[in-house]
Design a protein around this motif. Structure first.
Motif, short mmCIF file in Angstrom:
data_model
loop_
_atom_site.label_atom_id
_atom_site.label_comp_id
_atom_site.label_asym_id
_atom_site.label_seq_id
_atom_site.Cartn_x
_atom_site.Cartn_y
_atom_site.Cartn_z
N THR A 61 -21.57 17.50 -22.40
CA THR A 61 -20.71 17.33 -23.30
C THR A 61 -19.28 18.19 -23.21
N GLU A 62 -18.55 18.16 -24.28
CA GLU A 62 -17.37 19.16 -24.35
C GLU A 62 -17.80 20.50 -24.66
N VAL A 63 -18.86 20.41 -25.65
CA VAL A 63 -19.43 21.56 -26.26
C VAL A 63 -20.45 22.25 -25.20
N GLY A 64 -21.04 21.74 -24.14
CA GLY A 64 -22.32 22.26 -23.52
C GLY A 64 -22.98 21.67 -22.55
N GLN A 65 -23.76 22.05 -21.89
CA GLN A 65 -24.41 21.51 -21.03
C GLN A 65 -25.99 21.79 -20.91
N TRP A 66 -26.73 20.67 -20.68
CA TRP A 66 -28.23 20.74 -20.80
C TRP A 66 -28.92 20.16 -19.56
N LEU A 67 -29.91 20.96 -19.24
CA LEU A 67 -30.68 20.67 -18.13
C LEU A 67 -31.87 20.27 -18.37
N PRO A 69 -35.72 19.08 -17.16
CA PRO A 69 -36.63 18.86 -16.07
C PRO A 69 -37.56 17.75 -16.63
N PRO A 70 -38.50 17.42 -15.79
CA PRO A 70 -39.70 16.53 -15.87
C PRO A 70 -40.22 16.83 -17.18
N GLN A 71 -40.77 16.02 -18.07
CA GLN A 71 -41.39 16.33 -19.22
C GLN A 71 -40.78 16.85 -20.31
N ARG A 72 -39.43 16.93 -20.09
CA ARG A 72 -38.66 17.31 -21.25
C ARG A 72 -37.81 16.21 -21.63
N ALA A 73 -37.02 16.19 -22.80
CA ALA A 73 -36.10 15.22 -23.30
C ALA A 73 -34.85 15.82 -23.99
N VAL A 74 -33.93 15.01 -23.96
CA VAL A 74 -32.70 15.60 -24.83
C VAL A 74 -32.37 14.63 -26.04
N TRP A 75 -32.26 15.26 -27.22
CA TRP A 75 -31.95 14.67 -28.30
C TRP A 75 -30.24 14.32 -28.28
N ILE A 76 -29.65 13.31 -28.33
CA ILE A 76 -28.44 13.04 -28.38
C ILE A 76 -27.92 12.41 -29.85
N PRO A 77 -27.17 12.91 -30.44
CA PRO A 77 -26.91 12.31 -31.90
C PRO A 77 -26.20 11.10 -31.63
N PRO A 78 -25.96 10.35 -32.83
CA PRO A 78 -25.07 9.11 -32.80
C PRO A 78 -23.65 9.64 -32.54
N LEU A 79 -22.86 8.68 -31.71
CA LEU A 79 -21.70 8.98 -31.40
C LEU A 79 -21.12 10.16 -30.54
N MET A 80 -22.30 10.91 -30.03
CA MET A 80 -21.96 12.24 -29.18
C MET A 80 -21.57 11.64 -27.87
N VAL A 81 -20.32 11.99 -27.44
CA VAL A 81 -19.76 11.44 -26.31
C VAL A 81 -20.44 12.44 -25.11
N HIS A 82 -21.09 11.88 -24.01
CA HIS A 82 -22.06 12.72 -23.16
C HIS A 82 -21.93 11.80 -21.71
N ALA A 83 -21.98 12.68 -20.75
CA ALA A 83 -22.26 12.21 -19.17
C ALA A 83 -23.72 12.70 -18.74
N HIS A 158 -30.13 25.24 -22.54
CA HIS A 158 -28.71 24.98 -22.95
C HIS A 158 -27.76 25.90 -22.55
N LEU A 159 -26.53 25.51 -22.17
CA LEU A 159 -25.59 26.36 -21.80
C LEU A 159 -24.14 25.93 -22.87
N PRO A 160 -24.03 26.79 -23.96
CA PRO A 160 -22.79 26.57 -24.88
C PRO A 160 -21.53 26.70 -23.68
N ILE A 161 -20.46 25.98 -23.88
CA ILE A 161 -19.24 26.14 -23.40
C ILE A 161 -18.20 26.61 -24.32
N PRO A 162 -17.75 27.49 -24.27
CA PRO A 162 -16.48 28.25 -25.29
C PRO A 162 -15.36 27.49 -25.10
N THR A 163 -14.53 27.43 -26.33
CA THR A 163 -13.39 26.61 -26.48
C THR A 163 -12.13 27.17 -26.08
#
Length: 272
Positions: A61-67, A69-83, A158-163
């Motif tokens: 996302t614009e504010v961070g990166q999340w890796l 692995p298997p047996q993990r999941a990422v929670w993505i809030p509504p309307l959060m733009v992500h790739a 999680h790797l937060p990305i500075p602005t």
């Protein structure tokens, strides 16, 4: 609701176009992607629990990166733009949730651990019809799954990305060259700011010191590379560590296990 870029692969939602149009509390859809597959930036009207039960992926996302692995999941809030980028072949179960179904929910992306119970619940509900029976066994199973999601434990992936523009120059360079051992004082001369200012801004914008941020970057990069089958000794050298033992010590300090133990656990869980 604004028009959102949506990317569905092999999703049969007939007669609906989007999960948020389905008159149920959640929708689960199964997707498989090959290594290197990318989904460009997009968003969903509902919250999403993006769960890879096989393979490793990255969410950006614009504010961070999340890796993830298997047996993990990422929670993505509504309307959060992500790739999304698949680091290796991945098998996903996308859990789309009506925001009203989970009142207390994070407003930022989070990597979370998938418990054996949650894993089995998702697999079971994935077999239900799109319009599952809400009054009965199927509806009760969905309620249990929602209760489990409320108690998920966060993983430090999680790797937060500075602005700040100066910090972004540093971050962008290190994302390309994670082995760079330039000190913050050295970076200060390159980006036109004092070492003290950069240190203050790193802590303020990421919650981490510069050293902690670079370590987190290297950890996530290491996880991605080891997932692809690279040798630990090569990964350690490529990421700027003097010896493999120094890298392994950092890995264990952060994740509580050596790389061998960590990936052995992931492999065993995917076979359950």
């Amino acid at each position: 609701m604004p028009k959102l870029p949506i990317h569905w692969q092999r999703f049969d939602l007939s007669p609906y176009d989007r999960p948020e149009e389905v008159p149920r509390r959640l929708v689960i859809r199964h997707v498989e992607h090959g290594s290197g597959f990318t989904v460009p930036p997009h968003a969903h009207g509902w919250a999403q629990l993006l769960y890879a039960y096989e393979g490793t992926m990255k969410v950006v996302t614009e504010v961070g990166q999340w890796l993830i692995p298997p047996q993990r999941a990422v929670w993505i809030p509504p309307l959060m733009v992500h790739a999304i980028e698949s680091i290796e072949n991945i098998c996903l179960r996308n859990v789309y949730l009506n925001p009203e179904a989970i009142i207390a929910r994070p407003d930022q992306c989070r990597v979370v651990q998938v418990t054996p119970l949650l894993r089995e619940l998702i697999a079971e509900i994935d077999t239900y019809p799109l319009l599952y029976e809400e009054e009965g066994t199927e509806g009760r199973m969905v309620s249990v799954l929602l209760d489990q999601i409320k108690t998920l434990q966060e993983s430090p992936l999680h790797l937060p990305i500075p602005t700040d523009n100066r910090l972004r120059r540093i971050a962008d360079s290190l994302l390309l060259h994670p082995d760079d051992n330039c000190t913050l004082l050295g970076w200060a001369g390159k980006v036109g700011a004092s070492e003290r200012t950069l240190a203050r801004l790193f802590k303020q914008q990421t919650g981490l010191s510069f050293g902690q941020w670079r370590q987190q970057l290297r950890l996530l990069e290491a996880l991605a590379r080891i997932s692809k089958g690279q040798r630990i000794s090569a990964v350690a050298a490529d990421l700027g560590y003097d010896t493999p033992s120094a890298f392994i010590a950092m890995f264990k300090r952060v994740l509580g296990k050596t790389p061998k133990q960590y990936f052995s656990t992931q492999f065993e869980q995917t076979k359950l």
